[in-house]
Write a protein that holds these residues in place. Structure first.
Motif, short mmCIF file in Angstrom:
data_model
loop_
_atom_site.label_atom_id
_atom_site.label_comp_id
_atom_site.label_asym_id
_atom_site.label_seq_id
_atom_site.Cartn_x
_atom_site.Cartn_y
_atom_site.Cartn_z
N ARG A 118 38.92 -32.29 65.89
CA ARG A 118 37.52 -31.88 65.59
C ARG A 118 37.69 -31.23 64.08
O ARG A 118 36.78 -31.12 62.79
CB ARG A 118 36.67 -31.43 66.25
N ALA A 119 38.76 -30.05 64.26
CA ALA A 119 39.13 -29.38 62.87
C ALA A 119 39.38 -30.24 61.74
O ALA A 119 38.72 -29.78 60.95
CB ALA A 119 40.13 -28.27 63.48
N ALA A 120 40.26 -30.94 62.31
CA ALA A 120 40.32 -32.09 60.62
C ALA A 120 38.82 -32.93 59.65
O ALA A 120 39.38 -32.23 58.49
CB ALA A 120 41.46 -33.29 61.21
N ILE A 121 38.08 -33.47 61.18
CA ILE A 121 36.64 -33.69 60.62
C ILE A 121 36.08 -32.20 60.09
O ILE A 121 35.23 -33.08 59.17
CB ILE A 121 36.65 -34.91 61.75
N GLY A 122 35.88 -31.84 60.34
CA GLY A 122 35.05 -30.81 60.51
C GLY A 122 33.64 -30.28 61.33
O GLY A 122 32.82 -30.16 61.43
N TYR A 123 33.36 -31.49 61.89
CA TYR A 123 31.78 -31.45 63.24
C TYR A 123 33.01 -31.44 64.40
O TYR A 123 33.95 -32.06 64.76
CB TYR A 123 31.40 -32.49 61.96
N ASP A 124 31.86 -30.84 65.25
CA ASP A 124 32.16 -31.14 66.71
C ASP A 124 31.95 -32.16 67.31
O ASP A 124 32.00 -32.58 68.54
CB ASP A 124 31.65 -30.22 67.43
N THR A 125 31.25 -32.80 66.58
CA THR A 125 30.11 -34.70 67.11
C THR A 125 31.41 -35.59 67.01
O THR A 125 30.83 -35.94 65.93
CB THR A 125 29.72 -34.64 66.56
N ILE A 126 32.15 -35.86 67.16
CA ILE A 126 33.27 -36.85 67.31
C ILE A 126 33.07 -38.01 68.13
O ILE A 126 32.91 -38.18 68.96
CB ILE A 126 34.80 -36.52 67.38
N GLU A 127 33.36 -39.16 67.11
CA GLU A 127 33.35 -40.50 68.46
C GLU A 127 34.72 -41.28 67.18
O GLU A 127 34.87 -40.74 66.69
CB GLU A 127 32.50 -41.38 67.15
N SER A 128 34.66 -42.91 68.21
CA SER A 128 36.16 -43.16 67.29
C SER A 128 35.77 -45.08 67.95
O SER A 128 34.97 -44.83 68.52
CB SER A 128 37.92 -42.91 68.22
N ASP A 129 36.03 -45.32 66.98
CA ASP A 129 36.96 -47.30 66.96
C ASP A 129 38.02 -47.46 66.58
O ASP A 129 38.70 -46.79 66.22
CB ASP A 129 35.13 -47.24 65.72
N GLU A 130 38.37 -49.01 67.25
CA GLU A 130 39.73 -49.60 67.25
C GLU A 130 39.34 -49.74 65.66
O GLU A 130 39.07 -50.67 65.81
CB GLU A 130 39.71 -50.84 68.66
N ILE A 131 40.57 -49.63 65.42
CA ILE A 131 41.50 -50.07 64.25
C ILE A 131 41.96 -51.70 64.67
O ILE A 131 41.61 -52.39 64.50
CB ILE A 131 42.18 -49.16 63.63
N ASN A 132 42.99 -51.34 65.40
CA ASN A 132 44.07 -52.64 65.67
C ASN A 132 44.45 -51.77 67.60
O ASN A 132 43.91 -51.28 67.86
CB ASN A 132 45.24 -52.62 64.97
N ASP A 133 45.08 -53.19 67.66
CA ASP A 133 44.83 -52.30 69.70
C ASP A 133 45.88 -50.89 69.62
O ASP A 133 46.22 -50.71 70.81
CB ASP A 133 46.66 -53.46 70.00
N HIS A 134 46.83 -50.65 68.53
CA HIS A 134 47.36 -49.01 68.93
C HIS A 134 46.36 -47.54 67.78
O HIS A 134 46.50 -46.53 68.55
CB HIS A 134 48.93 -48.97 68.15
N ASP A 135 45.76 -48.01 67.06
CA ASP A 135 45.08 -47.27 66.21
C ASP A 135 43.50 -47.00 65.72
O ASP A 135 42.37 -48.34 66.97
CB ASP A 135 45.00 -46.93 65.30
N ARG A 136 43.41 -45.80 65.89
CA ARG A 136 41.76 -45.38 66.31
C ARG A 136 41.41 -44.46 65.13
O ARG A 136 42.23 -43.73 64.24
CB ARG A 136 41.45 -44.74 67.90
N LEU A 137 40.15 -44.37 64.58
CA LEU A 137 39.47 -44.31 63.46
C LEU A 137 38.48 -43.15 64.29
O LEU A 137 38.37 -43.94 64.81
CB LEU A 137 38.98 -45.01 62.49
N PHE A 138 38.59 -41.49 64.01
CA PHE A 138 37.37 -40.78 64.79
C PHE A 138 37.45 -39.99 63.50
O PHE A 138 37.56 -40.11 62.23
CB PHE A 138 38.29 -39.20 65.22
N PHE A 139 36.46 -40.05 63.47
CA PHE A 139 34.82 -39.33 62.66
C PHE A 139 33.83 -39.12 63.41
O PHE A 139 33.51 -38.59 64.36
CB PHE A 139 34.63 -40.85 61.54
#
Length: 103
Positions: free
Chosen positions: A26-47
């Motif tokens: 949350r601190a890195a993105i700058g907002y409290d409302t976070i969601e994520s999507d899978e990029i591959n079998d190991h990594d995720r994008l949080f936004f």
């Protein structure tokens, strides 16, 4: 631990130190409302979950691979969507740069 911050406003991708917590996401993105999507079998994008309905300070979007475009900032982390599973990404910074397009 290491994570990658994608900043559509500055059109940059940088390696940052990350504390491994959802509060750190949350601190890195700058907002409290976070969601994520899978990029591959190991990594995720949080936004910011509300990135398209929130008034942004300036235009700025990025697209990562086949995922839908994201406005603002995103954080690439390894592991699952919950705090217990977060880890360093398996992607390298150079690999990630080849997959991101700014608009």
């Amino acid at each position: 631990m290491k994570a990658f911050l994608i900043d559509a406003y500055e059109q940059t991708i940088a390696s940052i130190e990350f504390d491994g917590s959802l509060a750190g996401v949350r601190a890195a993105i700058g907002y409290d409302t976070i969601e994520s999507d899978e990029i591959n079998d190991h990594d995720r994008l949080f936004f910011d979950e509300e990135c398209f309905i929130r008034k942004q300070p300036q235009p700025g979007r990025f697209k990562l691979g086949s995922l839908p475009p994201v406005a603002g900032r995103g954080l690439v982390i390894g592991g699952g969507p919950d705090e217990a599973g977060l880890a360093e990404p398996s992607l390298s910074l150079d690999e990630l740069r080849t997959q991101v397009q700014f608009s």
